[in-house]
Write a protein that holds these residues in place. Structure first.
Motif, PDB file in Angstrom:
ATOM      1  N   GLU A 642       0.826  -1.212   0.000  1.00 33.42           N
ATOM      2  CA  GLU A 642       0.000   0.000   0.000  1.00 33.42           C
ATOM      3  C   GLU A 642       0.859   1.261   0.000  1.00 33.42           C
ATOM      4  N   ARG A 643       2.101   1.151   0.437  1.00 32.77           N
ATOM      5  CA  ARG A 643       2.998   2.308   0.385  1.00 32.77           C
ATOM      6  C   ARG A 643       3.481   2.570  -1.042  1.00 32.77           C
ATOM      7  N   PHE A 644       3.795   1.510  -1.780  1.00 33.26           N
ATOM      8  CA  PHE A 644       4.489   1.680  -3.061  1.00 33.26           C
ATOM      9  C   PHE A 644       3.606   1.491  -4.289  1.00 33.26           C
ATOM     10  N   PHE A 645       2.356   1.092  -4.072  1.00 34.73           N
ATOM     11  CA  PHE A 645       1.449   0.953  -5.216  1.00 34.73           C
ATOM     12  C   PHE A 645       0.183   1.759  -4.965  1.00 34.73           C
ATOM     13  N   ASP A 646      -0.371   2.259  -6.035  1.00 32.57           N
ATOM     14  CA  ASP A 646      -1.685   2.896  -5.970  1.00 32.57           C
ATOM     15  C   ASP A 646      -2.705   1.767  -6.004  1.00 32.57           C
ATOM     16  N   THR A 647      -3.154   1.329  -4.827  1.00 35.48           N
ATOM     17  CA  THR A 647      -3.965   0.112  -4.745  1.00 35.48           C
ATOM     18  C   THR A 647      -5.351   0.273  -5.341  1.00 35.48           C
ATOM     19  N   GLN A 648      -5.814   1.496  -5.517  1.00 35.87           N
ATOM     20  CA  GLN A 648      -7.157   1.687  -6.062  1.00 35.87           C
ATOM     21  C   GLN A 648      -7.166   1.681  -7.588  1.00 35.87           C
ATOM     22  N   ASP A 649      -5.995   1.821  -8.213  1.00 32.00           N
ATOM     23  CA  ASP A 649      -5.966   1.919  -9.670  1.00 32.00           C
ATOM     24  C   ASP A 649      -5.164   0.778 -10.294  1.00 32.00           C
ATOM     25  N   SER A 650      -3.881   1.009 -10.478  1.00 27.48           N
ATOM     26  CA  SER A 650      -3.098   0.096 -11.302  1.00 27.48           C
ATOM     27  C   SER A 650      -2.789  -1.236 -10.637  1.00 27.48           C
ATOM     28  N   GLU A 651      -2.479  -1.259  -9.342  1.00 31.07           N
ATOM     29  CA  GLU A 651      -2.025  -2.477  -8.688  1.00 31.07           C
ATOM     30  C   GLU A 651      -2.793  -2.690  -7.382  1.00 31.07           C
ATOM     31  N   PRO A 652      -3.992  -3.250  -7.433  1.00 29.15           N
ATOM     32  CA  PRO A 652      -4.722  -3.519  -6.192  1.00 29.15           C
ATOM     33  C   PRO A 652      -3.982  -4.551  -5.350  1.00 29.15           C
ATOM     34  N   LEU A 653      -4.214  -4.514  -4.077  1.00 29.83           N
ATOM     35  CA  LEU A 653      -3.572  -5.453  -3.162  1.00 29.83           C
ATOM     36  C   LEU A 653      -3.874  -6.879  -3.603  1.00 29.83           C
ATOM     37  N   PRO A 654      -2.838  -7.687  -3.899  1.00 28.87           N
ATOM     38  CA  PRO A 654      -3.073  -9.033  -4.445  1.00 28.87           C
ATOM     39  C   PRO A 654      -3.289 -10.075  -3.344  1.00 28.87           C
ATOM     40  N   PHE A 655      -4.142  -9.752  -2.425  1.00 29.86           N
ATOM     41  CA  PHE A 655      -4.362 -10.672  -1.307  1.00 29.86           C
ATOM     42  C   PHE A 655      -5.834 -10.650  -0.920  1.00 29.86           C
ATOM     43  N   ASP A 656      -6.410 -11.836  -0.804  1.00 31.07           N
ATOM     44  CA  ASP A 656      -7.797 -12.002  -0.373  1.00 31.07           C
ATOM     45  C   ASP A 656      -7.777 -12.421   1.093  1.00 31.07           C
ATOM     46  N   TRP A 657      -8.329 -11.595   1.946  1.00 27.02           N
ATOM     47  CA  TRP A 657      -8.307 -11.867   3.382  1.00 27.02           C
ATOM     48  C   TRP A 657      -9.199 -13.048   3.775  1.00 27.02           C
ATOM     49  N   GLN A 658     -10.123 -13.436   2.911  1.00 25.08           N
ATOM     50  CA  GLN A 658     -11.153 -14.384   3.333  1.00 25.08           C
ATOM     51  C   GLN A 658     -10.604 -15.728   3.829  1.00 25.08           C
ATOM     52  N   PRO A 659      -9.616 -16.356   3.155  1.00 27.77           N
ATOM     53  CA  PRO A 659      -9.102 -17.625   3.687  1.00 27.77           C
ATOM     54  C   PRO A 659      -8.558 -17.510   5.105  1.00 27.77           C
ATOM     55  N   LEU A 660      -7.883 -16.402   5.409  1.00 33.94           N
ATOM     56  CA  LEU A 660      -7.347 -16.230   6.756  1.00 33.94           C
ATOM     57  C   LEU A 660      -8.476 -16.008   7.762  1.00 33.94           C
ATOM     58  N   LEU A 661      -9.518 -15.290   7.357  1.00 38.28           N
ATOM     59  CA  LEU A 661     -10.669 -15.096   8.241  1.00 38.28           C
ATOM     60  C   LEU A 661     -11.452 -16.396   8.403  1.00 38.28           C
TER      61      LEU A 661
END
Length: 706
Positions: A642-661
């Motif tokens: 989230e520091r180095f990528f614009d997560t809302q546009d070009s590079e969204p966070l590539p992690f789905d929290w659901q399996p951990l939840l």
């Protein structure tokens, strides 16, 4: 249930005492029992009450409700077949049926710190007038159309929680039977055991004194450890229950100094209410905010949870995090159990977990107390990695605990603006800096040539990758580890910033602070330039370590991600983005980051050697940081991404929290998060069933928060 459900549950009491077991009610570990009392909080954890064997007689037919593994591979009785439901909320609750009626059992460990002050301030600051309570409450409730007879046989011990008990001739248990109570104590030659008592609300007790041999713990077999023990039963309790009746029992350390009033059923309900009120008080600052955040889920956060589901999960996470916060008697202050059921409190783990457990939850007094305690024990520029019991020196076998202390102090000050506390702790910052410059234990020192931190001591492992087998570190990482020097850079930036701030308020010697700020700033500039030595252009990744002979280690490990996640980052954005993309492709799993690239020849995909394998500790330790997934590392990955990528546009966070939840709710220890997972799919949970920094990082990045 037709199958044995060996998922686990956990109860704690804020002192290190705990209870744990399985859904099917069979004990599969040495660490399963209903009262492990931390007699010297949080240490000296001692099994006193293993469990209570129960059977129910209705209309002449007896239903055995227990489930046990035996050393001859038998499972008897098979009460799990009568088990209709189990839940951990608000307390572990079993419901047995398939007979004319229904029997419910609930367990709770009341909070162990009994004080006139509120729990948060007591834990944060210590209170000598407080007293400790190690207690388990058990309640049975019967519903049916006929009268039933409930027979209960307590199975007890008196042994260290790491070891098993044997039925040896010299081991005896004394018992004194009173009115609806039983005083118990183990006796061995030259050793007097822990006095404790068992009370109940109704029924007739009959002493008989029997040993039950060869309880088998298959989870210990899998870990290559001693896997069976003998338990003693002092007698049995018989109670006639009318439909709607309850039977409540209390197991508590110590013998009453005076005659106690008869036990009342309302004690159990009151204990649940007290725990709910305590948690509501301690988390009051974040519960309203979370409720507002539940109305919508940011688009970059994948879990699509209904508000009610998310609210329940948030409460589960807060409660899970609270289980690790305990009082340590030897330092009269708070500490953090690294993991249940077998870990103690460690400095590195405590500091890494602190932002999630205390800052994200706005328990600032607790955070301050922890930082103050660690700062007080700073020695030769190092922060303890392990606090001892009374009369024993702390252990300083960590290169990074001191640097993590500075990093977390900075995060605390950013959150609170507690500049008075900064003034108090600034001398500790100076002490750490001077010790690293001059050199300290384990040949930890700053290389004058490049300003980086290095170390070189054989036979030890000083970073978080600290597994040692037969005196040989598996991942020694001697020299200049990447995350250590990233922490060092961040520490220098913090120190420069703090010296400048203190200079503005200084009454005497402001020139000294000005000079200190300049020195820290210049050193940080030197370190930032030297950090480029870690850049591996060929792999587009950071070297993991620059060894004492200046050879770089090209292994792809998550320490590069750690280096990018700190408050002050000394690496250029383009390099950081390339590192994170490699980490995404090589290390990221649904449960955290692998500790080593699967393409590496040293990679180990299964913690136990193979799926469902049997692995003694040396095998497990060899796999610990060689591919095993660590869920706490998802926090640094998220922060860096989230520091180095614009997560809302070009590079969204590539992690789905659901399996951990889902894991939090449905796997391993229900309501908590495991220490580690297999590197290879399906990434089965391994290690400790509940780990502080695993839970803390999910709290810190709660995926339903705005």
């Amino acid at each position: 249930m037709d199958d044995l459900d060996t998922r686990e549950w956990l109860l704690t009491n804020g002192l290190g005492s705990f209870a744990s077991g399985t859904v099917c009610d069979a004990h599969t570990r040495t660490y399963h029992g209903w009262l492990f009392a931390a007699l010297d909080p949080p240490s000296q954890r001692t099994l006193l009450l293993s469990h209570i064997e129960a059977s129910l007689e209705i209309a002449g037919q007896v239903f055995a409700l227990g489930t046990h593994y035996w050393l001859n591979d038998a499972i008897a009785p098979q009460g799990f077949r009568l088990l209709r439901s189990f839940t951990v909320d608000p307390v572990p609750t079993w419901v047995w049926g398939d007979f004319p009626g229904q029997l419910t059992r609930r367990l709770i460990l009341p909070y162990g710190w009994v004080s006139d002050r509120d729990s948060t301030s007591s834990l944060a600051q210590g209170n000598p007038s407080s007293r400790f309570r190690h207690q388990t409450l058990i309640q049975y409730s019967y519903a049916g159309s006929e009268v039933a007879t409930l027979r209960l046989r307590p199975l007890i011990g008196d042994r260290d929680f790491h070891h098993q008990q044997r039925a040896e001739p010299e081991v005896r248990f004394s018992q004194i039977v009173g009115q609806q109570q039983l005083l118990l104590q183990a006796i061995r030659p030259g050793i007097v055991g822990t006095p404790w008592h068992l009370r109940w609300t109704q029924g007739n007790y009959e002493p008989d004194g029997l040993w039950y041999w060869n309880y088998h713990y298959p989870a210990e077999t899998q870990r290559g450890l001693a896997d069976y023990e003998d338990l003693y039963s002092p007698g049995y309790l018989t109670a006639v229950l009318q439909p709607g009746d309850q039977l409540t029992l209390e197991a508590s350390v110590g013998w009453p100094e005076s005659e106690l009033p008869l036990l009342n059923h309302s004690l159990f309900t009151a204990a649940i209410q007290a725990e709910q009120q305590r948690l509501a008080h301690d988390f009051a600052a974040v519960l309203p905010a979370s409720a507002q955040a539940l109305t919508s889920t940011p688009p970059e956060k994948p879990p699509e949870l209904k508000p009610s589901d998310a609210s329940h999960l948030w409460h589960q996470l807060l409660r899970a995090g609270d289980q690790f916060l305990v009082y340590r008697a030897s330092i009269t202050g708070p500490t953090v159990i690294a993991g249940y059921p077998w870990f103690n409190d460690w400095g590195r783990d405590t500091l890494i977990a602190l932002p999630g457990l205390a800052l994200a939850t706005q328990r600032f007094d607790l955070a301050k107390g922890l930082l103050q305690t660690f700062g007080h024990y700073c020695h030769l520029g190092l922060i303890p990695n392990a606090f001892p019991d009374v009369g024993v020196q702390p252990s300083y076998n960590s290169i990074d605990a001191a640097l993590w202390w500075i990093e977390i102090l900075g995060l605390y000050l950013e959150a609170t603006a507690d500049w008075e506390f900064l003034a108090q702790q600034y001398p500790v910052v100076q002490k750490i800096y001077k010790a690293f410059i001059a050199g300290t234990l384990y040949n930890i020192r700053v290389d004058a040539a490049d300003g980086l931190v290095t170390w070189d001591a054989p036979g030890v492992a000083l970073t978080w990758m600290d597994a040692v087998v037969e005196g040989k570190p598996i991942t020694p990482r001697r020299g200049k580890p990447i995350e250590i020097n990233a922490l060092w850079y961040s520490a220098l930036r913090w120190a420069s910033q703090w010296a400048e701030r203190l200079d503005k308020e200084a009454v005497t010697n402001p020139e000294t602070l000005v000079n200190q700020a300049r020195r820290y700033r210049q050193h940080a500039d030197q370190v930032q330039a030297s950090l480029q030595q870690f850049w591996n252009r060929e792999q587009q990744y950071f070297y993991d370590t620059i060894e004492p002979d200046d050879r770089p280690d090209p292994k792809i490990r998550p320490n590069a991600v750690l280096a990018l996640s700190l408050h002050h980052c000394g690496f250029p954005a383009e390099q950081a983005r390339q590192v994170l993309q490699v980490a995404r492709d090589r290390l990221l799993t649904p449960y955290g980051l692998r500790s080593l690239d699967p393409a590496d020849p040293d990679y180990v995909g299964y913690y136990l050697g193979q799926p469902g394998g049997v692995a003694p500790q040396p095998i497990r330790d060899c796999a610990y940081h060689q591919g095993t997934v660590w869920s706490w590392l998802i926090g640094p990955f998220v922060r860096a991404w989230e520091r180095f990528f614009d997560t809302q546009d070009s590079e969204p966070l590539p992690f789905d929290w659901q399996p951990l939840l889902d894991h939090l709710q449905q796997q391993a220890c229900l309501g908590s998060i495991s220490e580690i997972f297999d590197g290879d799919a399906p990434h089965n949970p391994q290690g400790a069933i509940a780990q502080a920094w695993s839970v803390a990082e999910v709290i810190r990045h709660w995926p339903c928060r705005e």
